[in-house]
Enzyme design. Structure first.
Site, mmCIF file in Angstrom:
data_model
loop_
_atom_site.group_PDB
_atom_site.id
_atom_site.type_symbol
_atom_site.label_atom_id
_atom_site.label_comp_id
_atom_site.label_asym_id
_atom_site.label_seq_id
_atom_site.Cartn_x
_atom_site.Cartn_y
_atom_site.Cartn_z
ATOM 1 N N ASP A 149 1.648 19.920 1.160
ATOM 2 C CA ASP A 149 2.265 20.793 2.151
ATOM 3 C C ASP A 149 3.549 20.150 2.668
ATOM 4 O O ASP A 149 3.666 18.912 2.690
ATOM 5 C CB ASP A 149 1.323 21.036 3.326
ATOM 6 C CG ASP A 149 0.125 21.894 2.951
ATOM 7 O OD1 ASP A 149 0.236 22.644 1.968
ATOM 8 O OD2 ASP A 149 -0.909 21.807 3.644
ATOM 9 N N TYR A 199 -6.852 10.797 1.579
ATOM 10 C CA TYR A 199 -5.947 11.241 2.638
ATOM 11 C C TYR A 199 -6.285 10.549 3.952
ATOM 12 O O TYR A 199 -7.444 10.205 4.206
ATOM 13 C CB TYR A 199 -6.063 12.748 2.869
ATOM 14 C CG TYR A 199 -5.724 13.607 1.684
ATOM 15 C CD1 TYR A 199 -4.433 14.120 1.518
ATOM 16 C CD2 TYR A 199 -6.688 13.943 0.734
ATOM 17 C CE1 TYR A 199 -4.123 14.930 0.436
ATOM 18 C CE2 TYR A 199 -6.381 14.746 -0.347
ATOM 19 C CZ TYR A 199 -5.095 15.238 -0.491
ATOM 20 O OH TYR A 199 -4.790 16.034 -1.564
ATOM 21 N N ASP A 203 -2.920 24.386 10.456
ATOM 22 C CA ASP A 203 -2.276 23.133 10.849
ATOM 23 C C ASP A 203 -1.346 23.395 12.033
ATOM 24 O O ASP A 203 -1.169 24.540 12.467
ATOM 25 C CB ASP A 203 -1.534 22.482 9.679
ATOM 26 C CG ASP A 203 -0.425 23.360 9.121
ATOM 27 O OD1 ASP A 203 0.249 24.057 9.903
ATOM 28 O OD2 ASP A 203 -0.203 23.350 7.896
ATOM 29 N N ARG A 224 -6.710 20.891 5.361
ATOM 30 C CA ARG A 224 -6.544 21.866 6.451
ATOM 31 C C ARG A 224 -7.818 22.662 6.674
ATOM 32 O O ARG A 224 -8.245 22.885 7.802
ATOM 33 C CB ARG A 224 -5.393 22.823 6.128
ATOM 34 C CG ARG A 224 -4.027 22.237 6.332
ATOM 35 C CD ARG A 224 -2.947 23.263 6.033
ATOM 36 N NE ARG A 224 -2.832 23.551 4.606
ATOM 37 C CZ ARG A 224 -2.712 24.772 4.086
ATOM 38 N NH1 ARG A 224 -2.745 25.821 4.872
ATOM 39 N NH2 ARG A 224 -2.574 24.936 2.791
#
Length: 296
Positions: free
Chosen positions: A38, A66, A80, A171
């Site tokens: 993203d 992550y 988000d 997300r």
């Protein structure tokens, strides 16, 4: 220059823009990336240069890791912090309750892709439908989370470390955690620390890339296609077979030593030149050409 280079993608840049920037800086004819990040996310983005773009889809799936920051008490349309707020809620959960909720997502499960994603529905990207204000039913996908932990609690925020299968949306995970806690949650920041078998230690920043190109050091950072695909077994062929393979001709398995294993193989010439990827077909008894390697 043909091969792969790992970029530490900066914030507020699409993966497509980052790959195009790498193309311009390196002077490559083509560039493509694996595993879209993203725009708000940073971290490992593997970029293929020139002829390596033809091998992107053959990079074996690896788990990805992550580090995220999650904000409780808010929901948005994009899941988000960049999206439009759709709800605000009071937060009455303890760090211990949050840790318990987070740990419940360990292991295999089904996850619904977010509307703002590149997943297609009847040939249309979900993000295109979302931008039209439409929400459609999405098919859940099987994912696996092999490591997950919540820590660094501060107010309504906490950090989240996740190692997961390809195709997992962090997300969506943050949103699901918020639902589990009953107070909503959004992703505040995201950094990919591992992907395609590489980590942030293997990455260069855009600024560093400019520097190494100006100094003529790009070759020290570009990884050969054969090395990136090293998970596949290798087979060495004769000079005549190398010519046949490079021209798209299949090779009889019994004439290349009947290599053990199934699937894809890296093919090398007698001089150890990487020729491309072949696919073993036991029914025909041949190694068929999947991709022929072509340098610049």
């Amino acid at each position: 220059m043909t091969g792969f280079i790992c970029i530490d993608k900066p914030e507020n840049m699409t993966s497509f823009t980052a790959a195009n920037l790498v193309k311009r800086i390196t002077g490559s004819k083509k560039a493509g990336h694996t595993g879209t990040l993203d725009p708000m996310a940073t971290g490992v983005l593997t970029v293929a240069l020139s002829g390596a773009t033809r091998f992107i889809e053959l990079i074996p799936d690896h788990e990805k890791s992550y580090t995220a920051r999650v904000l409780l008490g808010v929901t948005t349309d994009t899941l988000d912090i960049t999206g439009t707020v759709t709800g605000e809620f009071s937060v009455n959960v303890t760090p211990q309750e949050t840790e318990k909720a987070v740990l419940s997502f360990y292991g295999e499960q089904l996850q619904t892709p977010p509307m703002y994603s590149a997943v297609s529905k009847d040939g249309v990207r979900l993000y295109d439908l979302a931008r039209q204000g439409k929400e459609v039913e999405r098919e859940k996908r099987k994912i696996n989370i092999s490591e997950i932990r919540a820590y660094d609690f501060s107010g309504n925020e906490f950090s989240l470390d996740v190692t997961c299968s390809a195709g997992t949306y962090i997300r969506s995970l943050a949103d699901d955690i918020g639902k589990k806690l009953g107070c909503g949650a959004v992703l505040k920041s995201l950094r990919r620390t591992k992907a395609n078998g590489f980590s942030t230690d293997d990455c260069v920043t855009i600024e560093k890339l400019r520097e190494i190109c100006e100094n003529g050091e790009l070759g020290n950072y570009v990884m050969p296609v054969s090395e990136v695909l090293s998970q596949y077994k290798s087979v060495r062929v004769t000079s005549a077979q190398a010519v046949r393979f490079k021209n798209g001709g299949e090779l009889f398995l019994d004439r290349i030593g009947n290599p053990t294993g199934e699937g894809f193989f890296r093919v090398f010439s007698p001089e150890n030149e990487f020729l491309g990827i072949g696919e073993k077909n036991t029914e025909t008894g041949c190694l068929t050409v999947k991709r022929v390697f072509q340098g610049e």
